[in-house]
Scaffold this active site. Structure first.
Site, PDB file in Angstrom:
ATOM      1  N   HIS A   1      -8.674  -7.326 -93.317  1.00 14.83           N
ATOM      2  CA  HIS A   1      -7.347  -7.918 -93.316  1.00 14.83           C
ATOM      3  C   HIS A   1      -6.903  -8.095 -94.761  1.00 14.83           C
ATOM      4  O   HIS A   1      -7.695  -8.517 -95.612  1.00 14.83           O
ATOM      5  CB  HIS A   1      -7.427  -9.261 -92.589  1.00 14.83           C
ATOM      6  CG  HIS A   1      -6.261 -10.151 -92.818  1.00 14.83           C
ATOM      7  ND1 HIS A   1      -5.014  -9.861 -92.374  1.00 14.83           N
ATOM      8  CD2 HIS A   1      -6.162 -11.351 -93.439  1.00 14.83           C
ATOM      9  CE1 HIS A   1      -4.185 -10.835 -92.699  1.00 14.83           C
ATOM     10  NE2 HIS A   1      -4.864 -11.757 -93.360  1.00 14.83           N
TER      11      HIS A   1
ATOM     12  N   ASP B   1     -15.106 -23.758 -57.988  1.00 15.80           N
ATOM     13  CA  ASP B   1     -15.009 -24.038 -56.558  1.00 15.80           C
ATOM     14  C   ASP B   1     -15.663 -22.874 -55.841  1.00 15.80           C
ATOM     15  O   ASP B   1     -15.497 -21.717 -56.216  1.00 15.80           O
ATOM     16  CB  ASP B   1     -13.567 -24.283 -56.104  1.00 15.80           C
ATOM     17  CG  ASP B   1     -12.672 -23.074 -56.234  1.00 15.80           C
ATOM     18  OD1 ASP B   1     -12.911 -22.235 -57.123  1.00 15.80           O
ATOM     19  OD2 ASP B   1     -11.702 -22.974 -55.455  1.00 15.80           O
TER      20      ASP B   1
ATOM     21  N   TYR C   1       2.395 -12.890 -93.201  1.00 16.36           N
ATOM     22  CA  TYR C   1       2.483 -14.335 -93.432  1.00 16.36           C
ATOM     23  C   TYR C   1       2.440 -14.577 -94.931  1.00 16.36           C
ATOM     24  O   TYR C   1       2.093 -13.691 -95.728  1.00 16.36           O
ATOM     25  CB  TYR C   1       1.366 -15.086 -92.708  1.00 16.36           C
ATOM     26  CG  TYR C   1      -0.037 -14.793 -93.181  1.00 16.36           C
ATOM     27  CD1 TYR C   1      -0.621 -15.553 -94.188  1.00 16.36           C
ATOM     28  CD2 TYR C   1      -0.782 -13.765 -92.613  1.00 16.36           C
ATOM     29  CE1 TYR C   1      -1.905 -15.304 -94.629  1.00 16.36           C
ATOM     30  CE2 TYR C   1      -2.074 -13.494 -93.043  1.00 16.36           C
ATOM     31  CZ  TYR C   1      -2.624 -14.262 -94.062  1.00 16.36           C
ATOM     32  OH  TYR C   1      -3.895 -13.993 -94.493  1.00 16.36           O
TER      33      TYR C   1
END
Length: 849
Positions: A223, A576, A277
């Site tokens: 990155h 469940d 960013y």
């Protein structure tokens, strides 16, 4: 505290002294754990992992409640340390689609309790971020408590304020695993015997897992990040670059750590339309980019620190910065930044890096107990969530209940055991990790499906389904039909009862799902349940074992079926299940697909005594749900067994033959209609389908997909684990008191009794929209007088009742039928009303006929 002499024994060893390992150790100590040792191959606190090369930007809002809650806890913890700059965070929009996305941000933040989320105009964005060109944006999303972590300062704080002993420059060479449990951690400085071990090595997670014989699907990816030379536009905001790491041992390029330790004075920003960013570093500007092709790193070739480089940093590849290589972005990172932040256009770069961090195949963390007893995972976690997950893992280890201070949390989406059997194959998880990297800032549509690595797990009905035009989706690696093109003719038959679903809510939906729903209510359908799993529990003491694990009374007769729950020690719902007694010492426990076999099956297996065998039959059975008012007529045509109401009553089971196929037939139905589950060995599956299909031709038998199943089960109020029920709800909150028998002793009973005694403050309830047929989506806030009181767990249109349904948990005072509330979804406020459940067939006439 930092130590020198490595001990020969510790109760707990944490491998990795980055953000996550330090957080786990700190929270263990806070909870009272003693004798905790932390080791890392790098120097302390600048270890050489992603925690110290990361720019530290923290955006807290996520579609995931757990991720949002973990991020908020982390930001509060870091603030207490003095290692957090709460400058706020702004995500800008450069397209109308992104503005819609930012509205979803506001709705998720409101639903999950983040303070004061706001949509901003372009002018308001520039007031906060003056470097942004106002003409380039349509608006922004502002979260005031977002910010930036000073990674090195936070790590130093952990070392100084944690009772654990920290050892840097200590390389783990092996894990001693024998008899299915971890015994010791081998290092280049000696052996440390231990009872528990936490793997928090992130970029090295796959390698560390292999030492214990595990294939953890942790994919490292590069990155890009750059920091400019000082900008005239930021003059006067300079800090202490050059002094931040003074006196610290720093591997590789010290400049990276110097600039990463320099805090911002403006909000951190994102331009997700271009996968970018940014933040200030004093009078310099830092810019990060996902805007390039995925640069995967061989997980077996991560390497170690050296004088020349930091282990998790690779050389900057300028071509990925200056050329558009991302498959879904037209502009390069530099071009997009030059337009959005003109001051950066001609700036020189003081620091550049290709930093490495990791992704799992589904992009979520991998935490919790592994299949090796005593070995825990805390992987694929960024700074943003590190404090929260450190607390969750520590609570889990110490108290058997994953939780934050706000309460228990649902770990099904992050449990390390959730991964399907093929997920550990390196090509698979590296490819899927690369895809998740590509999607980090992409707008992912509802019900999005991957295109690669498909067809891995198919039921024996698959070829029949393909012939019928099945639209397949992947779940747990299984190819499951969502709807069938062969049922397109039914849409015209029911068109007046199938409203159109437009916009975001309608993406990847089909009106055929509604037609299949209505057809099943009136005729009969076949549903492929092969992705569901059966767990065979047998041997001496089986009844006593299941009685201890199940909340309901399972001391039942042979042939009897009972619905029950599995709870953790805190009373949270782990699963469940349907429990079927097949013999004196033999039970079949059925559960869902996806992550259920790995999580639920392992839970039972690790608690079983030596005399009891627990065998997870994942993929060993092919199962058909035969549902609808004509189901009995169809089944009786195919068997000599008596399947009448007397011969096979509701919630009973019987071994019988369907044609030549041996099956275990359960008189149960997940859609609220007369029906059966037919469980057969996989090799008989194709014949089972063919037999029922041919016998039901004149009865109008049709295939039915998962879309119809979802809307039908919501009409009936049947729960779905991981969606409506999970470990952050107890059975009373979930409206399942009938599944709890307090005359028996079971795991979690004490906590449930205490909860019932204290009073149930939150309850699940269905809502229906008052004036709309739109489908509302999960994670959207439920409001009362403008204040959020809950959020949508699941929503769909109820085609048989003609109303849009949403299930939510709300405070008990708002759970009374008739209470008026609102649901905020896609920027529209829908009036809704709390209803009694079930919404469909409350007298159970259809299911019992």
């Amino acid at each position: 505290m930092s130590s020198t002499d490595l001990p020969s024994r510790a109760e707990t060893v944490v491998i990795g002294a980055g953000a996550v390992g330090c957080s786990v150790a700190y929270h263990l100590s806070e909870l009272g754990a003693e004798d905790v040792v932390v080791v890392d191959q790098g120097p302390l606190p600048v270890t050489g992992g992603s925690s110290v090369h990361a720019p530290g930007i923290m955006f807290q809002t996520s579609p995931s409640k757990l991720q949002t809650k973990a991020a908020y806890y982390t930001s509060r913890l870091l603030s207490e340390m003095g290692a957090y700059d709460e400058v706020g965070g702004i995500e800008v929009a450069r397209s109308e689609e992104r503005m819609d996305f930012l509205q979803r941000r506001v709705e998720n933040a409101t639903a999950y309790g983040l303070p004061d989320p706001q949509l901003l105009s372009p002018a308001e964005v520039v007031e906060h971020l003056p470097l942004v060109d106002e003409q380039e944006i349509l608006g922004g999303y502002y979260s005031p408590t977002d910010g930036r972590v000073d990674g090195i300062a936070a790590l130093q704080w952990y070392v100084e304020h944690t009772d654990a002993a920290f050892y840097g420059d200590t390389t783990v060479t092996d894990l001693d695993v024998a008899g299915g449990e971890v015994r010791a951690v081998e290092t280049d400085r000696g052996r440390v015997e231990c009872d528990r071990c936490v793997v928090a090595t992130n970029n090295w997670g796959y390698q560390t897992g292999r030492m214990a014989g595990l294939d953890l699907p942790i994919a490292p990816v590069e990155h890009q990040y750059v920091v400019t030379e000082p900008l005239a536009e930021l003059e006067g905001t300079g800090g202490s670059v050059g002094d931040n790491t003074a006196g610290l041992d720093v591997p590789g390029n010290r400049d990276i750590q110097e600039y990463m330790s320099e805090g911002p004075h403006q909000p951190v920003g994102r331009d997700q339309d271009n996968s970018l960013y940014f933040r200030t570093h004093g009078d310099s500007l830092g810019m990060g980019s996902y805007n390039h092709e995925s640069l995967s790193v061989d997980p077996e070739a991560m390497g170690a620190n050296s004088e020349e480089r930091q282990a998790s940093v690779r050389g900057f590849t300028r071509e990925h910065w200056e050329r558009p290589t991302h498959p879904n972005r037209e502009k390069s990172a530099k071009q997009a930044f030059d337009e959005l932040l003109p001051a950066s256009a001609d700036a020189e770069y003081a620091v550049t890096e290709n930093g490495i961090f990791v992704f799992t195949p589904d992009g979520m963390p991998a935490v919790g107990p592994t299949t090796v007893d005593g070995l825990w995972s805390a992987l694929a976690i960024w700074w943003t969530h590190s404090g929260g997950y450190g607390r969750i893992v520590a609570e889990w280890m110490e108290n058997d209940v994953p939780r934050l201070p706000s309460g228990p949390v649902d770990t099904g989406s992050v449990h390390v055991r959730r991964f399907e059997p093929h997920a550990g194959e390196k090509d698979y998880f590296v490819d899927r990790g690369a895809k998740r990297y590509e999607q980090v800032y992409s707008i992912v549509e509802p019900r999005w499906q991957p295109e690669d690595h498909r067809g891995l797990r198919t039921s024996p009905f698959h070829h029949h389904q393909r012939e019928l035009g099945a639209h397949f989706v992947q779940s747990g690696g299984w190819e499951s039909a969502q709807w069938y093109d062969s049922n397109a003719d039914l849409v015209e038959r029911y068109e007046d009862r199938i409203p159109e679903q437009d916009g975001w809510q309608g993406i990847n939906r089909s009106p055929i799902e509604g037609a299949e729903h209505l057809h099943t209510r009136e005729h009969v359908s076949l549903f492929d349940m092969t992705s569901f799993s059966s767990i065979v529990v047998s041997g001496e003491g089986s009844e006593a074992f299941l009685q201890r694990m199940c909340t309901n009374d399972v001391a039942i007769d042979v042939g009897q079926v009972r619905y029950s729950l599995l709870c953790n020690e805190g009373g949270g719902i782990l699963a469940d299940v349907t429990v079927v007694r097949l013999g004196d010492e033999e039970y079949m426990v059925t559960t869902g697909g996806g992550n259920s076999p790995g999580i639920h099956g392992t839970w039972l297996r690790e608690h079983a005594p030596e005399t009891v065998s627990v065998h997870v039959e994942e993929g060993a059975k092919s199962t058909i749900g035969l549902w609808g008012p004509k189901a009995r007529l169809l089944l009786q045509r195919c068997t000599d067994a008596d399947v009448s109401n007397d011969g096979l009553p509701y919630f009973r089971a019987k071994r019988l033959y369907v044609g030549e196929v041996p099956v275990v037939a359960l008189r149960v139905s997940y859609v609220g209609e007369l029906g059966y589950e037919l469980w057969a060995p996989t090799e008989y599956g194709s014949r089972l389908w063919e037999t029922l299909w041919e016998a039901g031709d004149d009865l109008g038998v049709r295939p039915m997909g998962g879309g119809a199943l979802e809307s039908m089960r919501l009409e009936k109020g049947y729960r779905l684990w991981g969606t409506d029920i999970d470990t952050d709800a107890n059975p009373y909150e979930a409206g399942l008191p009938f599944a709890v028998d307090t005359d028996t002793d079971f795991v979690g009973k004490e906590a449930l009794e205490a909860a019932r005694e204290a009073g149930i403050d939150t309850r699940v309830t269905p809502l229906t929209l008052d004036d709309s047929t739109d489908v509302v989506l999960s994670g959207r806030p439920v409001l009362k007088d403008g204040e959020a009181i809950g959020y949508v767990q699941a929503g769909d249109f109820g085609y048989a009742i003609g109303e849009s349904i949403a299930y939510t948990y709300v405070p008990s005072e708002y759970a009374e039928a008739g209470t008026s509330v609102e649901v905020l979804c896609e920027g529209e406020t829908y009036a809704a009303t709390v209803r009694d459940e079930p919404l469909f067939d409350p007298g159970r006439e259809k299911i019992l006929r």
